[in-house]
Scaffold this motif. Structure first.
Motif, short mmCIF file in Angstrom:
data_model
loop_
_atom_site.label_atom_id
_atom_site.label_comp_id
_atom_site.label_asym_id
_atom_site.label_seq_id
_atom_site.Cartn_x
_atom_site.Cartn_y
_atom_site.Cartn_z
N UNK A 1 0.80 -1.22 0.00
CA UNK A 1 0.00 0.00 0.00
C UNK A 1 0.84 1.27 0.00
N UNK A 2 2.11 1.15 -0.38
CA UNK A 2 2.94 2.36 -0.48
C UNK A 2 2.35 3.33 -1.51
N UNK A 3 2.54 4.61 -1.25
CA UNK A 3 2.00 5.62 -2.18
C UNK A 3 2.76 5.59 -3.50
N UNK A 4 2.09 6.04 -4.54
CA UNK A 4 2.65 6.01 -5.89
C UNK A 4 3.95 6.80 -6.00
N UNK A 5 4.05 7.91 -5.27
CA UNK A 5 5.26 8.74 -5.35
C UNK A 5 6.47 7.98 -4.81
N UNK A 6 6.29 7.31 -3.69
CA UNK A 6 7.39 6.53 -3.09
C UNK A 6 7.78 5.37 -4.00
N UNK A 7 6.80 4.71 -4.58
CA UNK A 7 7.10 3.59 -5.47
C UNK A 7 7.82 4.07 -6.73
N UNK B 1 4.24 0.79 -12.04
CA UNK B 1 5.26 0.51 -13.04
C UNK B 1 4.73 0.76 -14.45
N UNK B 2 3.51 0.33 -14.71
CA UNK B 2 2.91 0.52 -16.03
C UNK B 2 2.74 2.00 -16.35
N UNK B 3 2.26 2.79 -15.39
CA UNK B 3 2.07 4.23 -15.62
C UNK B 3 3.41 4.93 -15.85
N UNK C 1 4.55 4.32 -19.34
CA UNK C 1 3.73 5.00 -20.33
C UNK C 1 4.01 6.49 -20.39
N UNK C 2 4.43 7.07 -19.28
CA UNK C 2 4.56 8.53 -19.20
C UNK C 2 5.97 9.03 -18.92
N UNK C 3 6.95 8.11 -18.81
CA UNK C 3 8.28 8.50 -18.34
C UNK C 3 9.34 8.18 -19.38
N UNK C 4 10.57 8.58 -19.09
CA UNK C 4 11.68 8.36 -20.00
C UNK C 4 12.04 6.89 -20.17
#
Length: 353
Positions: free
Chosen positions: A10-16, A43-45, A48-51
């Protein structure tokens, strides 16, 4: 006092995302996504949106084969030299087959019994293999196989390869037979590439020839154009071709007597072509093998790649620094690579759908 267990799922998306950015190997991103549904979504997001989508660290693919057992596909990462051996490639299991190229995410596997080249995408199970028509002849062995475009995104692509008898073969998607380009050179071609719509091939003397696959009639006698004439009497242990990050054509030569390399950039001046020697690779880090040539950004992987360096997996696993002329090892010497099954540099492009 009751100790609270961390709720990793349940870690937040920013930390992950911060954790994900620390993982250099693309394959580690896959293991990251396999932890749980929440981690996979992050990981999927990010992909899709990162370098991560455009930058990938090359990995060494090599095949191991023990007597009486099936061949095993292995991937080895550069930062940790960790070997991943969980890959299966059915088209490679039979004897008389070997990897002869990696291009646009596809492996080329040649069968010397049937004289057939099969294109497979090892990182995407959703695309079917492409079985090419039989080669017209295989007298001296198939060299490197390359593609002009990704068959997954383009239906109009070419496949080209070299034969040991100083010939270049190419075929367009949908054609029933190969076109053969023959030369009078005694020195065999060691590398081949597509560059600005043309096929370029180089031999051990450093002579570079080209042909235009789209404008030639199969019924004509095809004679390649000599782009650059190698120096008389020169003979390299190997000559490689690749496109730099800046979009220029490079030739890399390897000497016979020592593990030294020279890098040349192809330049056109007054309708003639010349190779200018380079003393620095800029932001390029070059990966070479007999069946793949790749250039990646040094600045994107500054923590694990050496700037101005050539990583070569042919005739041993070594790193050569172009600027100071020093050599070092890439991986431990006990990596189980077999001489009769040459390793290949690949760029993993795992799917998240």
């Amino acid at each position: 006092m009751k100790v609270m267990k961390p709720e990793w799922a349940n870690l937040e998306a920013f930390a992950l995302s911060l954790i994900l950015e620390k993982l250099e190997e693309r394959i580690d991103h896959v293991w990251f996504g396999a932890v749980c549904k929440n981690w996979r979504t992050v990981a999927k997001l990010n992909h899709q949106n990162h370098q991560f989508k455009s930058n990938a660290l090359p990995m060494l693919m090599f095949v191991t084969e023990r007597e009486g057992k099936e061949k095993k596909i292995n991937l080895c990462g550069i930062p940790t030299a960790r070997v991943y051996d969980h890959f299966q490639l059915p088209f490679l299991q039979n004897h008389g087959k070997e990897i002869c190229g990696f291009s646009h995410g596809w492996l080329a596997i040649v069968s010397y019994d049937s004289k057939v080249i099969t294109l497979v995408n090892p990182f995407n199970n959703n695309v079917a293999p492409i079985i090419l028509p039989p080669l017209c002849c295989v007298p001296c062995g198939v060299g490197k196989v390359i593609l002009s475009a990704n068959p997954t995104t383009s239906s109009n692509f070419y496949v080209a390869t070299t034969l040991g008898c100083c010939s270049v073969l190419y075929i367009r998607a949908g054609q029933k037979g190969w076109t053969c380009v023959t030369t009078n050179y005694l020195s065999k071609f060691t590398d081949i590439t597509f560059y600005k719509g043309l096929i370029y091939a180089v031999n051990r003397s450093g002579t570079l020839v080209s042909c235009n696959p789209s404008s030639l009639d199969d019924r004509q006698r095809i004679v390649p154009k000599v782009v650059f004439q190698g120096t008389r009497g020169s003979c390299y242990k190997w000559a490689y071709l690749l496109k730099s990050l800046e979009g220029n054509l490079w030739m890399v030569t390897r000497s016979w007597h020592r593990r030294t390399f020279q890098v040349f950039e192809l330049e056109m001046d007054a309708q003639s072509w010349n190779f200018e020697p380079l003393r620095s690779l800029g932001d390029n880090v070059v990966f070479l093998s007999c069946n793949s040539s790749i250039s990646v950004s040094a600045s994107c992987f500054s923590n694990c790649l050496q700037k101005d360096s050539i990583y070569c997996s042919q005739y041993g696993l070594g790193i050569y620094n172009v600027r100071n002329g020093t050599s070092s090892n890439i991986f431990p010497c006990n990596l189980p690579i077999q001489e009769n099954l040459p390793p290949c540099w690949v760029l993993p492009s795992f799917q998240w759908d």
